[in-house]
Motif scaffolding. Structure first.
Motif, PDB file in Angstrom:
ATOM      1  N   ASN A 294       3.512  11.150 -18.916  1.00  0.00           N
ATOM      2  CA  ASN A 294       2.275  10.385 -18.892  1.00  0.00           C
ATOM      3  C   ASN A 294       2.557   8.966 -19.381  1.00  0.00           C
ATOM      4  OD1 ASN A 294      -0.801  10.731 -18.545  1.00  0.00           O
ATOM      5  ND2 ASN A 294      -0.607   9.560 -20.429  1.00  0.00           N
TER       6      ASN A 294
ATOM      7  N   ILE B 188      -3.127   0.493 -16.285  1.00  0.00           N
ATOM      8  CA  ILE B 188      -2.501   1.540 -15.493  1.00  0.00           C
ATOM      9  C   ILE B 188      -2.422   2.818 -16.318  1.00  0.00           C
ATOM     10  CG2 ILE B 188      -0.157   0.826 -16.173  1.00  0.00           C
ATOM     11  CD1 ILE B 188       0.743   1.742 -13.351  1.00  0.00           C
ATOM     12  N   ASN B 189      -2.677   3.935 -15.665  1.00  0.00           N
ATOM     13  CA  ASN B 189      -2.608   5.244 -16.303  1.00  0.00           C
ATOM     14  C   ASN B 189      -2.065   6.218 -15.253  1.00  0.00           C
ATOM     15  OD1 ASN B 189      -3.154   7.857 -17.369  1.00  0.00           O
ATOM     16  ND2 ASN B 189      -4.801   7.029 -18.628  1.00  0.00           N
ATOM     17  N   GLY B 190      -0.835   6.687 -15.461  1.00  0.00           N
ATOM     18  CA  GLY B 190      -0.228   7.571 -14.476  1.00  0.00           C
ATOM     19  C   GLY B 190       0.386   8.799 -15.114  1.00  0.00           C
ATOM     20  N   SER B 191       0.456   9.878 -14.351  1.00  0.00           N
ATOM     21  CA  SER B 191       1.036  11.116 -14.873  1.00  0.00           C
ATOM     22  C   SER B 191       1.697  11.899 -13.749  1.00  0.00           C
ATOM     23  CB  SER B 191      -0.024  11.984 -15.546  1.00  0.00           C
ATOM     24  OG  SER B 191      -1.004  12.408 -14.621  1.00  0.00           O
ATOM     25  N   TYR B 192       2.719  12.667 -14.133  1.00  0.00           N
ATOM     26  CA  TYR B 192       3.381  13.610 -13.238  1.00  0.00           C
ATOM     27  C   TYR B 192       3.526  14.926 -13.987  1.00  0.00           C
ATOM     28  CZ  TYR B 192       7.173  16.269 -11.138  1.00  0.00           C
ATOM     29  OH  TYR B 192       7.923  17.285 -10.609  1.00  0.00           O
TER      30      TYR B 192
ATOM     31  N   LYS C  86      -0.773  11.733 -10.449  1.00  0.00           N
ATOM     32  CA  LYS C  86      -2.058  11.062 -10.546  1.00  0.00           C
ATOM     33  C   LYS C  86      -1.857   9.656 -11.097  1.00  0.00           C
ATOM     34  CE  LYS C  86      -6.810  11.302 -12.223  1.00  0.00           C
ATOM     35  NZ  LYS C  86      -7.831  12.052 -12.984  1.00  0.00           N
ATOM     36  N   LEU C  87      -2.602   8.698 -10.540  1.00  0.00           N
ATOM     37  CA  LEU C  87      -2.523   7.305 -10.965  1.00  0.00           C
ATOM     38  C   LEU C  87      -3.932   6.725 -11.012  1.00  0.00           C
ATOM     39  CD1 LEU C  87      -0.745   4.751 -11.537  1.00  0.00           C
ATOM     40  CD2 LEU C  87      -0.885   4.285  -9.073  1.00  0.00           C
ATOM     41  N   LYS C  88      -4.196   5.964 -12.064  1.00  0.00           N
ATOM     42  CA  LYS C  88      -5.448   5.215 -12.152  1.00  0.00           C
ATOM     43  C   LYS C  88      -5.081   3.766 -12.442  1.00  0.00           C
ATOM     44  CE  LYS C  88     -10.000   4.929 -14.345  1.00  0.00           C
ATOM     45  NZ  LYS C  88     -10.921   5.524 -15.342  1.00  0.00           N
ATOM     46  N   LEU C  89      -5.414   2.878 -11.496  1.00  0.00           N
ATOM     47  CA  LEU C  89      -5.074   1.468 -11.599  1.00  0.00           C
ATOM     48  C   LEU C  89      -6.361   0.647 -11.581  1.00  0.00           C
ATOM     49  CD1 LEU C  89      -2.685  -0.572 -11.622  1.00  0.00           C
ATOM     50  CD2 LEU C  89      -2.923  -0.681  -9.131  1.00  0.00           C
TER      51      LEU C  89
ATOM     52  N   THR D 215      -7.702   5.174  -7.656  1.00  0.00           N
ATOM     53  CA  THR D 215      -7.293   6.436  -8.276  1.00  0.00           C
ATOM     54  C   THR D 215      -6.769   7.396  -7.210  1.00  0.00           C
ATOM     55  OG1 THR D 215      -9.115   6.133  -9.848  1.00  0.00           O
ATOM     56  CG2 THR D 215      -7.970   8.233  -9.914  1.00  0.00           C
TER      57      THR D 215
ATOM     58  N   LYS E 178      -4.389  10.702  -6.076  1.00  0.00           N
ATOM     59  CA  LYS E 178      -3.973  11.956  -6.705  1.00  0.00           C
ATOM     60  C   LYS E 178      -3.372  12.851  -5.631  1.00  0.00           C
ATOM     61  CE  LYS E 178      -5.943  15.403  -9.871  1.00  0.00           C
ATOM     62  NZ  LYS E 178      -7.203  15.865 -10.495  1.00  0.00           N
TER      63      LYS E 178
END
Length: 938
Positions: free
Chosen positions: A340, A351-355, A399-402, A415, A417
Motif C-alpha cells: 500500500n 495518490i493512494n494505491g494498493s496491490y 486499486k488506485l485513487k488519484l 479510481t 480497480k
C-alpha cells in the motif's frame, strides 16, 4: 476492448472540454486567496467561505475550500470586506481584509473545534476522553489501556459503541464498512488489514462517523447511503517512523504460521508491506477474493446449487457482503502479500494505491440437516447432505485513487480497480431425502470438477467544478464496471430410489461457462444556493448494463471416452440488457441545529432478455416508480443528536432468477428461473441517536431500521411425488424438488440496537452494555401453498474491560441470541433456539519480560440438531518471554483449543425449511513462535 478504448477516449475528451470551459469563465482582475486549516494545521476541505461588505454587512459572494483547504474568491472589486469562514463542528472565524489594485493573499485561517470533552471524569488522573465533533465521535486512545503487543483491533474493542464478534466490527449497531488512516484509505476497503496489522501504540485518536462519497462531500447534500467509517489518527503524523514485526511459528500436526508487516510513515507519505503464510485459518481478503466461480452459471453458495446460507463455519456466521469477510468454511492454507502506498506529489496530486495477492487452499466438510414440510400432505421429510470440497483460489487485486486539484475551482478524481482470479474446486456431495418415518427415500451421489478464471474491472472518474457564484456547483461521476468468468465444470451424478430399488436418474456432463457483465453509468449533480440557509440539487443518473450467461452442455460419450455429445436441452445462452434513467431534485434547509433534505426522483427501469436458440419468448419489461427521500438531522445540544432517513428504491431480478433453464447441479434440488418476475419495491426508515453525559463520562447510541418490500422476490419450492415433466423433456424424479422464484407481498424486517458505555471508576475498568430486538415477516411458497415465517430475535450482551495498566489487561464479555419463529401454515416448522457466548481474555506481563495470555470462549447451543454436545469450550493459552535490551524479540509457546471442543454450527430459518449446518473446523494444536518487533524514529 476497442469499444472500451473508444469509450475512455470520449470520457477524456469530455473532461478536457469541461476543464477548458471552466478556465474560460473569465479571470477577475482581483482575487482573494487563502487556506482553511484546523488547530493542528490540517487542511479543512469544503469549508464555507463567505464575503461581506464591511460597511453594511451585505453579502457579496462566496465559495468553499477545496480538498486541500485552499480557496479563491474571484471578481472582487476594490474595497473593505469581512470574510466569514465556517465548518460543521468548528467555531466560525471572521477576518477583515482590503482589496486595493491587486490580488490579496491571506495567511492560513485556523478554525478551532467546538469540543465537548468528557474529561471531567478521572480514573486515577487519566481522563475518560470521548469528544463529540459535530457528527463524529472521537476517542482518545491514551484513555484505554492495552498491552504493548496489542493491535488496533484490541484497542477499539474496549471503546463504547464499538463491538467486535467473529472478526466483524460494528459501531453503534451498524457494520463498519471502511477503515482509514489519517483520512486516507489503507489497502482500499480492506479495513481488517489496518485493524490487525497496525500496532495500537501508534494511535492517537479513533474517529467514528458516517462516511459519504467524494461527490456527496463536494455538493454538501447528505448522502442517504452513508458508510460507517473508522478513521485512525496516528501520533505525530509529521514524524518519520519505521515500524513493524516479523514472525515465524511451527507446531504439531505440521501447523505453521509466518509473516509480518513493514511500515514507513513520513507525514503524508505512507508505505506498507504485509504478508502471511499459514495453515491455521488466518485469512486477509475481501469478497472479491472469493469470486472464483460464484459468478455466472452457479446459483447460491456452492457447487451443489443450494441457496446461499448465512453460516460461515462458526456459531455466529456472517455473509460475504462485508468489507471484512469471515473465514471460509473448513481448514485453510493461506499465502498472501500486500503493498500500500499513500503520498502527495506536490500541492495538486494525491495518490493512494494498493496491490494484494491471495492464494487460499480450502478443505471443507459440511453436514446439512434441513427439515421441509409439505403442507399438502401434512407430512414432512428431512434433506440430509454431506458435502466435501477441496479448492484452490488465486487472486490478484490492484486499486488506485488519484486526485488532481486543477485549481481552486476544478478537481478530478480517478479510481481504477482490477481483480484477476482463478479457482479450481473438486467436490463430492452425498444427499439423502429421509421420510418422517426415518426411512431413506432416495439418495444422490454427485462428483464435480471445476476450473474457472475470472476478472473484474471498475473504472471511476469524478469531475467537480465550483462556479463563481457561491453554492453553485457541477459534479459528474462516470463509472464503468466489467466482470467475466470463463471455465469448465464437470458434473457426474446418479440418483438411487430405495423404494423402487433402482437408479432413477443419472448424468455425466461438462459445462463450458462464459459469463460477462458490463455496466456504464453516470451521476450528474448540479447545486444552486437559494438563500444563506437553503439550496437545491438537480441530479440525473443514467445506467446501462449488458449481461450474458452462456453455459454449453456436453454429455459424456462412452465410445470416445470424452464429452462430445451436445446437450441442447440444458444448454443455456441467455442475455439481458438493463437501461435505467433516474432524475430528481433535492431541497436542503439548514437552521443551525437542524438540517432537512427533501427529495423526489423519477425512476425508469427497462429490462430485456432473450435466449440465443431456445424457443422461449423474449423478456421485455418496463417499470416506472416515484422515489421520495427524507433526511432529517437535528442536534438537541452539543451532547445529543438524531438522524432520520426515509428512502425508497427498486431491485431488479438477477439474470439467474429470470432464465428458464434448468440447473441440475444438485439432482435432488434443481433450480429454474422465472421470466415473469417483477422488480421489488422497497421502503426504508433508518434512525440513529447518540448522547453523551458530560458529568459522568457516559455514552449512549441507538439504531433503528425498518424495511418493507412489495413484490419481494422469494423462493417457491415444488416437491415431486411422481415422475414430473419439468421443461424441455426433462423429468423430475420422485421425491425430489424444483426451486424457482416468485414475487410476494408483505415482506418486512425490523432491527434495533442500543449500546451504553460508562467507566467503572472503583475497578479501573469500562463497562459497555448492548442489546437489540429484531422482527421479520418473510413469505415463501411450498407446492403452491403460501407460508409466511414470522421471526423474532432478541440479543443482549456486555463487555467489561480493564483500564488498569499496560501490564494487566483483561476483558469479560457475554452475548445471548434468542430466536422465535412462527409460520402461518407450516406450523410444524415453528422453531425456537438460543445461542449464548461467554468469553474471557487475560493478558499479563511480569517483570516487563514474562508474558502470559489466555482466552476461553464458552458456547451454549439450545434447540439445534446434529450436536453431540450442546456446550463447547474453546480455550487458548500462550506463554512467552521478551529478549534483548529493547525487549523487541519474543519467544512464545501457544496452545489452541486445549480441550479439543471447537465446533462450527449455524441455524438458518426460511419460510420453506429450517436447517442446521455443521462444518469442520481447526482443532487442537500446539505451536512455538519467534517474533521480532521494530519501531524506529528516523
Amino acid at each position: 476492448m476497442l469499444l472500451l478504448i473508444k469509450y475512455k477516449a470520449k470520457i477524456t475528451l469530455f473532461i478536457l472540454m469541461l476543464s477548458m470551459c471552466s478556465f474560460a469563465f473569465g479571470q477577475s482582475t482581483y482575487s482573494i486567496f487563502g487556506k482553511v486549516v484546523d488547530d493542528e494545521n490540517n487542511a479543512i476541505p469544503y469549508a464555507n467561505v463567505l464575503l461581506f461588505n464591511l460597511f453594511d454587512s451585505s453579502f457579496v459572494t462566496g465559495t468553499s475550500s477545496s480538498s486541500d483547504g485552499s480557496f479563491q474568491i474571484k471578481f472582487v472589486a476594490n474595497g473593505r470586506y469581512t470574510l466569514r469562514i465556517s465548518f460543521i463542528g468548528y467555531n466560525d472565524v471572521s477576518i477583515s481584509t482590503v482589496v486595493k489594485s491587486s490580488d490579496q493573499r491571506l495567511p492560513a485561517i485556523q478554525l478551532r473545534q467546538k469540543i465537548t470533552n468528557l474529561e471531567m471524569v478521572n480514573i486515577d488522573g487519566e481522563a475518560f476522553a470521548v469528544i463529540q465533533k459535530g457528527d463524529t465521535t472521537e476517542y482518545n486512545a491514551n484513555s484505554y489501556k492495552v498491552n504493548p503487543d496489542a493491535n488496533v483491533e484490541d484497542l477499539i474493542s474496549k471503546m463504547p459503541g464499538i463491538t467486535i464478534d467473529n472478526g466483524k466490527v460494528q459501531a453503534a449497531g451498524e457494520d463498519v464498512k471502511k477503515v482509514t488512516i489519517d483520512g486516507e484509505e489503507y489497502f482500499g476497503d480492506d479495513g481488517l488489514i489496518a485493524l490487525k496489522n497496525l500496532p495500537s501504540e501508534i494511535v492517537s485518536k479513533i474517529q467514528v462517523f458516517d462516511g459519504q462519497s467524494d461527490q456527496a462531500n463536494f455538493t454538501g447534500f447528505m448522502d442517504p447511503n452513508t458508510i460507517k467509517t473508522i478513521n485512525i489518527i496516528t501520533k505525530n503524523p509529521d514524524t518519520k517512523l519505521t515500524f513493524g514485526k516479523l514472525y515465524a511459528g511451527y507446531g504439531t500436526d505440521d501447523r505453521f504460521n509466518a509473516g509480518g508487516n513493514i511500515n514507513y510513515f513520513n507525514g503524508k507519505q505512507k508505505f506498507s508491506l504485509i504478508g502471511t503464510s499459514n495453515n491455521i485459518n488466518q485469512q486477509n481478503f475481501t469478497a472479491e477474493d472469493l469470486l472464483g466461480v460464484s459468478a455466472g452459471g452457479l446459483r447460491g453458495g456452492g457447487m451443489s446449487g443450494r441457496p446461499t446460507r448465512a453460516g460461515s463455519g462458526s456459531p455466529f456466521g456472517q455473509s460475504n457482503d462485508d468489507f471484512m469477510v469471515a473465514n471460509q468454511d473448513g481448514v485453510n492454507t493461506t499465502n498472501s502479500i500486500g503493498l500500500n502506498y499513500i503520498d502527495r506529489w506536490g500541492t495538486k496530486i494525491k495518490i493512494n494505491g494498493s496491490y494484494f495477492f491471495n492464494q487460499v487452499t480450502n478443505d471443507s466438510y459440511t453436514y446439512t440437516n434441513r427439515l421441509y414440510t409439505d403442507s399438502s400432505l401434512e407430512d414432512g421429510y428431512v434433506y440430509s447432505e454431506d458435502d466435501a470440497q477441496n479448492s484452490d483460489n488465486f487472486n490478484h487485486r490492484f486499486k488506485l485513487k488519484l486526485e488532481y486539484i486543477i485549481d481552486s475551482k476544478n478537481t478530478l478524481i480517478l479510481t481504477p480497480k482490477l481483480s484477476l482470479q482463478n479457482n479450481k474446486t473438486l467436490g463430492l456431495i452425498d444427499g439423502r431425502n429421509i421420510l418422517s418415518t426415518g426411512e431413506t427415500n432416495n439418495e444422490s451421489i454427485t462428483e464435480s470438477d471445476n476450473n474457472n478464471n475470472g476478472y473484474s474491472w471498475n473504472g471511476n472518474l469524478l469531475y467537480m467544478h465550483k462556479f463563481n457564484k457561491y453554492g453553485r456547483t457541477l459534479s459528474l461521476n462516470l463509472t464503468n464496471n466489467t466482470g467475466r468468468t470463463k471455465g469448465q465444470n464437470i458434473l457426474d451424478y446418479f440418483i438411487f430410489d430405495f423404494i423402487e430399488d433402482s437408479i432413477t436418474g443419472e448424468r455425466n456432463q461438462l459445462t463450458e461457462v462464459d459469463y460477462l457483465s458490463t455496466t456504464y453509468s453516470a451521476n450528474l449533480n448540479i447545486t444552486e444556493q437559494l438563500t444563506y440557509k437553503s439550496k437545491l440539487m438537480f441530479s440525473y443518473n443514467p445506467y446501462v448494463n449488458n449481461s450474458k450467461n452462456d453455459d454449453e452442455n456436453f454429455l459424456f460419450n462412452n465410445n470416445s471416452s470424452t464429452y462430445d455429445i451436445a446437450d441442447s436441452i440444458l444448454t443455456n445462452k441467455f442475455s439481458t440488457r438493463i437501461v435505467t434513467h433516474k432524475a430528481g431534485v433535492t431541497f436542503q434547509y439548514f437552521s443551525g441545529k437542524s438540517t432537512l433534505n427533501l427529495g423526489i426522483a423519477y425512476n425508469n427501469n427497462q429490462l430485456t432478455g432473450e435466449y440465443a436458440f431456445l424457443e422461449y419468448e423474449p423478456i421485455n419489461k418496463v417499470f416506472h416508480s416515484i422515489l421520495p427521500t427524507v433526511m432529517i438531522m437535528h442536534k438537541f445540544s452539543s451532547k445529543s443528536n438524531i438522524r432520520i432517513i426515509i428512502r425508497s428504491g427498486n431491485t431488479l431480478p438477477s439474470i439467474l432468477q429470470l432464465q428458464e433453464v434448468l440447473d441440475v447441479s444438485n439432482p435432488l434440488q434443481m433450480y429454474i428461473g422465472n421470466s415473469d418476475l417483477n422488480q421489488d419495491n422497497n421502503r426504508m426508515l433508518l434512525s440513529r441517536y447518540s448522547k453523551t453525559n458530560l458529568d459522568k463520562g457516559r455514552s449512549f447510541f441507538a439504531f433503528l431500521m425498518v424495511q418493507q418490500k412489495s413484490d419481494y422476490i422469494g423462493q417457491s419450492i415444488y416437491f415431486a411425488r411422481y415422475d414430473t415433466l419439468v421443461v424441455n423433456d426433462v423429468i423430475l424424479p420422485p421425491n425430489t424438488q424444483l426451486v424457482t422464484y416468485n414475487n410476494f407481498n408483505n415482506q418486512l424486517s425490523v432491527r434495533s440496537f442500543f449500546t451504553f458505555g460508562m467507566p467503572v471508576k472503583g475497578l479501573k475498568s469500562n463497562l459497555n452494555l448492548n442489546g437489540g430486538l429484531s422482527y421479520s415477516i418473510t413469505p415463501g411458497e411450498t407446492n403452491k401453498v403460501l407460508n409466511t415465517a414470522h421471526t423474532t430475535g432478541l440479543n443482549l450482551g456486555l463487555v467489561f474491560s480493564s483500564n488498569i495498566s499496560e501490564n494487566i489487561d483483561f476483558t469479560l464479555s457475554y452475548n445471548a441470541n434468542r430466536n422465535w419463529t412462527k409460520n402461518s401454515v407450516l406450523e410444524t416448522n415453528d422453531n425456537n433456539y438460543t445461542i449464548q457466548k461467554g468469553q474471557i481474555k487475560f493478558n499479563y506481563i511480569s517483570f516487563n519480560r514474562l508474558i502470559f495470555n489466555t482466552d476461553a470462549t464458552l458456547n451454549i447451543y439450545q434447540g439445534l440438531t446434529g450436536l453431540e454436545n450442546d456446550v463447547a469450550v474453546l480455550w487458548n493459552l500462550a506463554i512467552g518471554y521478551k529478549w534483548l535490551k529493547e525487549k523487541n524479540l519474543e519467544t512464545r509457546f501457544s496452545a489452541f483449543d486445549i480441550l479439543n471442543q471447537n465446533i462450527g454450527i449455524s441455524r438458518n430459518i426460511t419460510p420453506t425449511y429450517v436447517e442446521d449446518v455443521k462444518t469442520n473446523v481447526l482443532n487442537r494444536y500446539f505451536m512455538f513462535t519467534l517474533t521480532y518487533k521494530f519501531n524506529k524514529l528516523i
